[in-house]
Design an enzyme around this catalytic site. Structure first.
Site, mmCIF file in Angstrom:
data_model
loop_
_atom_site.group_PDB
_atom_site.id
_atom_site.type_symbol
_atom_site.label_atom_id
_atom_site.label_comp_id
_atom_site.label_asym_id
_atom_site.label_seq_id
_atom_site.Cartn_x
_atom_site.Cartn_y
_atom_site.Cartn_z
ATOM 1 N N HIS A 23 0.856 -1.200 0.000
ATOM 2 C CA HIS A 23 0.000 0.000 0.000
ATOM 3 C C HIS A 23 0.885 1.241 0.000
ATOM 4 C CE1 HIS A 23 -3.888 -2.009 1.730
ATOM 5 N NE2 HIS A 23 -3.727 -2.230 0.445
ATOM 6 N N HIS A 79 -12.101 -8.380 -6.323
ATOM 7 C CA HIS A 79 -11.750 -7.075 -5.748
ATOM 8 C C HIS A 79 -10.894 -6.346 -6.767
ATOM 9 C CE1 HIS A 79 -10.353 -4.037 -3.064
ATOM 10 N NE2 HIS A 79 -9.370 -4.688 -2.490
ATOM 11 N N GLU A 81 -8.726 -3.784 -6.353
ATOM 12 C CA GLU A 81 -7.448 -3.184 -5.942
ATOM 13 C C GLU A 81 -6.298 -3.777 -6.769
ATOM 14 O OE1 GLU A 81 -5.452 -1.791 -1.708
ATOM 15 O OE2 GLU A 81 -6.930 -3.406 -1.743
ATOM 16 N N ASP A 83 -3.360 -4.901 -6.448
ATOM 17 C CA ASP A 83 -2.596 -6.110 -6.143
ATOM 18 C C ASP A 83 -3.348 -7.370 -6.550
ATOM 19 O OD1 ASP A 83 -4.213 -5.063 -3.987
ATOM 20 O OD2 ASP A 83 -3.522 -6.710 -2.738
ATOM 21 N N HIS A 145 -12.126 -5.161 2.124
ATOM 22 C CA HIS A 145 -12.082 -3.862 2.777
ATOM 23 C C HIS A 145 -12.314 -2.697 1.823
ATOM 24 C CE1 HIS A 145 -7.758 -2.814 1.609
ATOM 25 N NE2 HIS A 145 -7.979 -3.980 1.046
ATOM 26 N N ASP A 164 -9.472 -10.617 0.192
ATOM 27 C CA ASP A 164 -8.649 -10.040 1.255
ATOM 28 C C ASP A 164 -9.019 -10.516 2.654
ATOM 29 O OD1 ASP A 164 -6.612 -8.560 0.093
ATOM 30 O OD2 ASP A 164 -7.883 -6.822 -0.265
ATOM 31 N N TYR A 192 -2.420 -8.329 10.041
ATOM 32 C CA TYR A 192 -3.242 -8.012 8.871
ATOM 33 C C TYR A 192 -4.607 -7.487 9.310
ATOM 34 C CZ TYR A 192 -5.138 -8.867 4.126
ATOM 35 O OH TYR A 192 -5.700 -8.754 2.890
ATOM 36 N N HIS A 225 -3.950 -13.379 -0.353
ATOM 37 C CA HIS A 225 -2.567 -13.225 0.119
ATOM 38 C C HIS A 225 -2.255 -14.330 1.110
ATOM 39 C CE1 HIS A 225 -2.156 -9.288 -1.717
ATOM 40 N NE2 HIS A 225 -3.182 -8.822 -1.046
#
Length: 394
Positions: A23, A79, A81, A83, A145, A164, A192, A225
């Site tokens: 991030h 998701h 995002e 990554d 999130h 996530d 996390y 992850h």
């Protein structure tokens, strides 16, 4: 590289051994991470999520060795995002018409990130995608999130692809939870949760109950992850339920920064007083300028009380303390007590400023804090010990 997950499900992601910040510079990843992408083969072939954009070309090249890309029937973007979706532009350049299943919010996010009008198919909770002998069931998970987040569940194999949720930043060639060091695994899991999911704890609790209400058997949880939960996979769900319930252990965390050691001496003497009053409590001290902020936040998450100290500088507080206070405010901790302390030589505003910032962050202030003039002498240090004893009694 690919690993067999279960049946006709394969891991086709990327292990990032070198990652140390995530991030941007916001999250420390001492043990690296993984970007988990999954290939499901049935009557139809589905790719679930991709990898971070720096590895996009490598990812697509490796995927093409695993399967003819034209034979991928559907892509699922749990998701948006980067990554998780960073491999999409390179992949969709090769298979531009392949449908991408995602939430309506994910369409907005993906278009905002990549400025491409791909073949989006929006889904909501309860929607199903038939892939032959099995189905994918979609479950929206907004704010876990990001607003666009969702899970998907594979019938037959009873796999929850949780994106996530239930993940951790841990690089390992050992794909499954029962094969890695358990202390490292759960340290990364709680870190996390503390640093990313704490603000959404009420939503975490609600989503867990919703998934349970579906009555779907879960034999495996595949996050985006870290390792895959195959051995007693619901153990991490149980942990999340506990962490979402205003979690605390019998711990006090003391955070400070210091210029000429006065505030450090105060911190150590306060710790002594707490220990004298309660020798069962765990006490941890962190110099905010010398410690990793995400490690500090993890300890704050575990604590029932937090003390924050800074000397006064330019009628304010030291920047490392200001930074950690802002992190604490944003995460919205609940059910934690707090107090401020600090040494000063001139105007002495720091304790009042820290107190106000702690109050604004939702902490319950047990007192108005402790100020010590210049370098603490014997009497001042004794006052710090008394301050610690009094705090322990509260």
């Amino acid at each position: 590289m690919h690993f067999s997950v279960k049946g006709n499900v394969s891991w086709v992601g990327k292990i990032d051994w070198e990652l140390r910040k995530f991030h941007g510079e916001e999250y420390s990843t001492h043990r690296g991470s993984t970007y988990n992408s999954y290939l499901v083969r049935d009557g139809k072939t589905v790719l679930i999520d991709t990898v971070w954009s720096p590895f996009a070309v490598e990812f697509v090249e490796n995927l093409a060795k695993e399967i003819d890309l034209a034979k991928i029937d559907f892509v699922v973007a749990n998701h948006a995002e980067s990554d998780h979706s960073g491999g999409l532009p390179e992949l969709m350049r090769r298979i531009p018409d392949t449908p991408i299943y995602c939430t309506a919010n994910a369409v907005k996010s993906l278009k905002g990130l990549y400025h491409q009008d791909w073949n989006f198919r929006t889904v909501k909770t309860g929607d199903r995608l038939n892939i032959g002998s099995k189905e994918l069931i979609f479950i929206e998970a907004p704010m876990l999130h990001w607003p666009d987040s969702m899970f998907c569940y594979l019938t037959g194999d009873n796999i929850l692809f949780s994106n996530d949720a239930f993940g951790q930043h841990l690089a390992s060639e050992l794909l499954f939870n029962d094969l890695v060091d358990q202390s490292e695994l759960f340290q990364e899991c709680i870190k996390y949760y503390a640093n990313i999911l704490t603000p959404f704890s009420a939503l975490v609790d609600r989503k867990i109950k919703e998934v349970v209400a579906f009555g779907l058997p879960v034999d495996m949880i595949c996050p985006s992850h870290g390792v895959i939960w195959r051995d007693n996979p619901l153990q991490i769900v149980t942990r999340y339920a506990a962490w979402a319930a205003d979690y605390q252990e019998n711990q006090v965390t003391i955070i400070y920064d210091t210029m000429w050691d006065g505030t450090r001496k105060m911190a150590e003497s306060i710790a002594k007083g707490i220990h004298e009053a309660d020798d069962d409590v765990t006490i941890k001290l962190f110099n905010a300028a010398r410690s990793d902020k995400n490690d500090i936040i993890t300890e704050v998450f575990k604590s029932k009380a937090v003390l924050v100290g800074s000397p006064t500088i330019n009628r304010g507080i030291l920047s490392a303390v200001a930074g950690i206070l802002e992190e604490m405010r944003g995460l919205g901790f609940k059910n934690k007590k707090a107090a401020a302390f600090g040494a000063y030589g001139w105007s002495g505003e720091s304790v009042a400023m820290i107190t106000e910032r702690l109050r604004a962050g939702g902490f319950h202030l047990v007192n108005e804090g402790l100020r010590v003039f210049w370098n603490p002498d014997g009497q001042a240090l004794a006052d710090c010990v008394s301050f610690g004893r009094d705090l322990a009694s509260k």
